[in-house]
Design a protein around this motif. Structure first.
Motif, PDB file in Angstrom:
ATOM      1  N   ILE A 232       0.847  -1.194   0.000  1.00 29.00           N
ATOM      2  CA  ILE A 232       0.000   0.000   0.000  1.00 29.00           C
ATOM      3  C   ILE A 232       0.886   1.248   0.000  1.00 29.00           C
ATOM      4  O   ILE A 232       0.666   2.195  -0.766  1.00 29.00           O
ATOM      5  N   GLU A 233       1.907   1.241   0.869  1.00 33.13           N
ATOM      6  CA  GLU A 233       2.802   2.390   0.957  1.00 33.13           C
ATOM      7  C   GLU A 233       3.536   2.602  -0.372  1.00 33.13           C
ATOM      8  O   GLU A 233       3.666   3.728  -0.853  1.00 33.13           O
ATOM      9  N   ASP A 234       4.023   1.502  -0.953  1.00 32.58           N
ATOM     10  CA  ASP A 234       4.750   1.601  -2.241  1.00 32.58           C
ATOM     11  C   ASP A 234       3.855   2.148  -3.332  1.00 32.58           C
ATOM     12  O   ASP A 234       4.259   3.019  -4.114  1.00 32.58           O
ATOM     13  N   LEU A 235       2.635   1.628  -3.348  1.00 35.79           N
ATOM     14  CA  LEU A 235       1.680   2.057  -4.381  1.00 35.79           C
ATOM     15  C   LEU A 235       1.337   3.533  -4.211  1.00 35.79           C
ATOM     16  O   LEU A 235       1.279   4.297  -5.186  1.00 35.79           O
ATOM     17  N   PHE A 236       1.168   3.922  -2.976  1.00 40.15           N
ATOM     18  CA  PHE A 236       0.855   5.321  -2.686  1.00 40.15           C
ATOM     19  C   PHE A 236       1.977   6.227  -3.180  1.00 40.15           C
ATOM     20  O   PHE A 236       1.746   7.256  -3.828  1.00 40.15           O
ATOM     21  N   GLN A 237       3.203   5.824  -2.871  1.00 39.89           N
ATOM     22  CA  GLN A 237       4.364   6.625  -3.283  1.00 39.89           C
ATOM     23  C   GLN A 237       4.436   6.711  -4.809  1.00 39.89           C
ATOM     24  O   GLN A 237       4.745   7.761  -5.376  1.00 39.89           O
ATOM     25  N   GLU A 238       4.150   5.582  -5.444  1.00 33.40           N
ATOM     26  CA  GLU A 238       4.208   5.571  -6.918  1.00 33.40           C
ATOM     27  C   GLU A 238       3.158   6.511  -7.508  1.00 33.40           C
ATOM     28  O   GLU A 238       3.428   7.243  -8.462  1.00 33.40           O
ATOM     29  N   ILE A 239       1.982   6.489  -6.915  1.00 33.33           N
ATOM     30  CA  ILE A 239       0.910   7.376  -7.401  1.00 33.33           C
ATOM     31  C   ILE A 239       1.319   8.836  -7.210  1.00 33.33           C
ATOM     32  O   ILE A 239       1.135   9.670  -8.104  1.00 33.33           O
ATOM     33  N   MET A 240       1.900   9.136  -6.052  1.00 34.48           N
ATOM     34  CA  MET A 240       2.342  10.507  -5.785  1.00 34.48           C
ATOM     35  C   MET A 240       3.369  10.936  -6.831  1.00 34.48           C
ATOM     36  O   MET A 240       3.345  12.059  -7.343  1.00 34.48           O
ATOM     37  N   LEU A 241       4.267  10.025  -7.139  1.00 35.55           N
ATOM     38  CA  LEU A 241       5.319  10.326  -8.119  1.00 35.55           C
ATOM     39  C   LEU A 241       4.717  10.581  -9.491  1.00 35.55           C
ATOM     40  O   LEU A 241       5.076  11.548 -10.181  1.00 35.55           O
ATOM     41  N   ARG A 242       3.763   9.756  -9.877  1.00 34.17           N
ATOM     42  CA  ARG A 242       3.120   9.922 -11.194  1.00 34.17           C
ATOM     43  C   ARG A 242       2.322  11.223 -11.234  1.00 34.17           C
ATOM     44  O   ARG A 242       2.301  11.937 -12.238  1.00 34.17           O
ATOM     45  N   LEU A 243       1.673  11.531 -10.139  1.00 33.63           N
ATOM     46  CA  LEU A 243       0.909  12.779 -10.099  1.00 33.63           C
ATOM     47  C   LEU A 243       1.852  13.982 -10.198  1.00 33.63           C
ATOM     48  O   LEU A 243       1.577  14.948 -10.911  1.00 33.63           O
ATOM     49  N   TRP A 244       2.981  13.877  -9.497  1.00 28.72           N
ATOM     50  CA  TRP A 244       3.945  14.982  -9.518  1.00 28.72           C
ATOM     51  C   TRP A 244       4.529  15.158 -10.913  1.00 28.72           C
ATOM     52  O   TRP A 244       4.657  16.272 -11.406  1.00 28.72           O
ATOM     53  N   LYS A 245       4.841  14.036 -11.543  1.00 27.50           N
ATOM     54  CA  LYS A 245       5.420  14.107 -12.895  1.00 27.50           C
ATOM     55  C   LYS A 245       4.418  14.710 -13.868  1.00 27.50           C
ATOM     56  O   LYS A 245       4.792  15.428 -14.787  1.00 27.50           O
ATOM     57  N   GLY A 246       3.145  14.371 -13.667  1.00 27.61           N
ATOM     58  CA  GLY A 246       2.127  14.868 -14.589  1.00 27.61           C
ATOM     59  C   GLY A 246       1.646  16.269 -14.250  1.00 27.61           C
ATOM     60  O   GLY A 246       0.951  16.914 -15.038  1.00 27.61           O
ATOM     61  N   TRP A 247       2.015  16.752 -13.079  1.00 23.74           N
ATOM     62  CA  TRP A 247       1.475  18.032 -12.584  1.00 23.74           C
ATOM     63  C   TRP A 247       1.871  19.199 -13.482  1.00 23.74           C
ATOM     64  O   TRP A 247       1.061  20.067 -13.775  1.00 23.74           O
ATOM     65  N   SER A 248       3.129  19.173 -13.904  1.00 25.27           N
ATOM     66  CA  SER A 248       3.608  20.324 -14.679  1.00 25.27           C
ATOM     67  C   SER A 248       2.898  20.417 -16.025  1.00 25.27           C
ATOM     68  O   SER A 248       2.705  21.501 -16.563  1.00 25.27           O
ATOM     69  N   SER A 249       2.492  19.254 -16.580  1.00 24.70           N
ATOM     70  CA  SER A 249       1.811  19.295 -17.869  1.00 24.70           C
ATOM     71  C   SER A 249       0.292  19.334 -17.707  1.00 24.70           C
ATOM     72  O   SER A 249      -0.436  19.469 -18.684  1.00 24.70           O
TER      73      SER A 249
END
Lengths: 201, 159
Positions: free
Chosen positions: B33-50
């Motif tokens: 759960i923690e790993d998945l959460f972190q991955e989602i945060m990372l994907r959201l952050w990467k997509g945030w600028s665009s």
């Protein structure tokens, strides 16, 4: 339009709703509990920062010059007066500086901030710490250098060389104290930031 | 950059418990759960600028979260791992009624297929059929049809 009206609510779906609401509530409560316990730990660390910046330690620096003034009764009056006057000037300068520039750690106000804003505040204070170090502790070690120099100067018949040696030793001692204190303060800030980064954000 | 980080954090924080709930429904243990959460945060952050705000931010967050969870599940299945139907995790370390209810929730939803799981989670979040359709990429009629089927499956699993 509420989508729940579109799907006929059955006992199973109602139960599902209840269970899901329970899950969200537990997640929220756990998050709040984590945040509260983290803030409590941060409060403790920042409290120790306040003590390090505390105004009380500056008064301890009065002790050597008071002692020296009473001890060196055999030196000239002019010498003793200059010793007292310069020391008082330094002391007052540092006290005023402390009141003016101490980075007040207003914990109650800071703990009302969100974790993100709190992190920003801590980072800002850490940056300001570098500026404070140069100015505040610079004054401290110059003062210590002067005190030691004057003491040796008075002890050895008011000769210049002992004064210079004393001043140099004092400067080194003062600098060591200042650097140690500075590193301890920076260490606390970094510890606090590390704690905060453990909170999922 | 700092302002961007600040805006991102503020935006995503509002959906934190939802993202955790979704991760919980697609994962089998606390570490995952923690790993998945972190991955989602990372994907959201990467997509945030665009992310230019063409879509609703809520829709975007749900879509990224569900896609991450579903992709992870698919990877796990390809690797031959089976997701247990029984819940042998207790992330809240509780044995009271509330913790048990949460376990039952996991049990019910975990029996559903990946797409059905995504749909029911979005429905539980109170999204409309249109919004659900946009996020999972199916028509509104299909959403309605699937929800009825999910209801039948839940009824059968209770019986």
């Amino acid at each position: 339009m509420c989508n729940k009206d579109e799907l006929k609510m059955t006992a199973e779906l109602e139960q599902l709703h209840r269970e899901y609401a329970e899950l969200k509530s537990m997640l929220d409560k756990q998050e709040i509990a984590n945040e509260q316990s983290l803030k409590a730990s941060v409060r403790k660390k920042m409290g120790s920062l306040k003590r390090l910046y505390g105004k009380k330690w500056i008064h301890l620096a009065l002790i050597p010059f008071v002692a020296a003034t009473f001890y060196y009764t055999h030196v000239s009056l002019g010498m003793r007066l200059s010793f007292v006057i310069v020391s008082i000037a330094f002391y007052l300068g540092l006290v005023i500086w402390n009141f003016v520039s101490t980075p007040e750690v207003d914990m109650d106000a800071m703990l009302d901030l969100s974790i993100q804003d709190f992190v920003q505040e801590v980072k800002k204070k850490k940056q300001n710490q570098f500026k404070n170090f140069r100015l505040r502790f610079g004054l401290v070690f110059i003062w210590i250098a002067y005190l030691i120099g004057e003491c040796i100067h008075a002890s050895m018949g008011e000769m210049m060389l002992p004064f210079l040696i004393g001043a140099a030793s004092g400067a080194v001692i003062g600098l060591c104290i200042a650097v140690r204190l500075h590193n301890r303060i920076i260490g606390i800030y970094e510890d606090v930031l590390a704690d905060l980064s453990n909170l999922h954000e | 950059m700092q302002q961007q980080e600040h805006d991102f954090t503020r935006t995503v924080l509002a959906y934190k418990s939802t993202i955790y709930a979704i991760c919980y429904m697609f994962s089998k243990d606390k570490a995952e759960i923690e790993d998945l959460f972190q991955e989602i945060m990372l994907r959201l952050w990467k997509g945030w600028s665009s992310f230019r705000g063409e879509a609703d931010v809520k829709t975007w967050i749900y879509r990224v979260s569900l896609n991450s969870c579903i992709n992870q599940q698919k990877k796990r299945r390809r690797a031959g791992e089976h997701v247990p139907l029984s819940v042998d995790i207790d992330p809240f370390e509780g044995t009271d009624d509330r913790a048990l209810q949460v376990k039952w929730l996991y049990g019910r939803i975990n029996r559903l297929g990946l797409l059905d799981r995504a749909i029911i989670l979005l429905w539980l979040e109170g999204l409309s059929y249109e919004e659900i359709g946009v996020i999972v990429g199916i028509s509104v009629k299909n959403v309605s049809f699937r929800l009825v089927r999910i209801r039948e499956k839940l009824k059968k699993s209770n019986d």
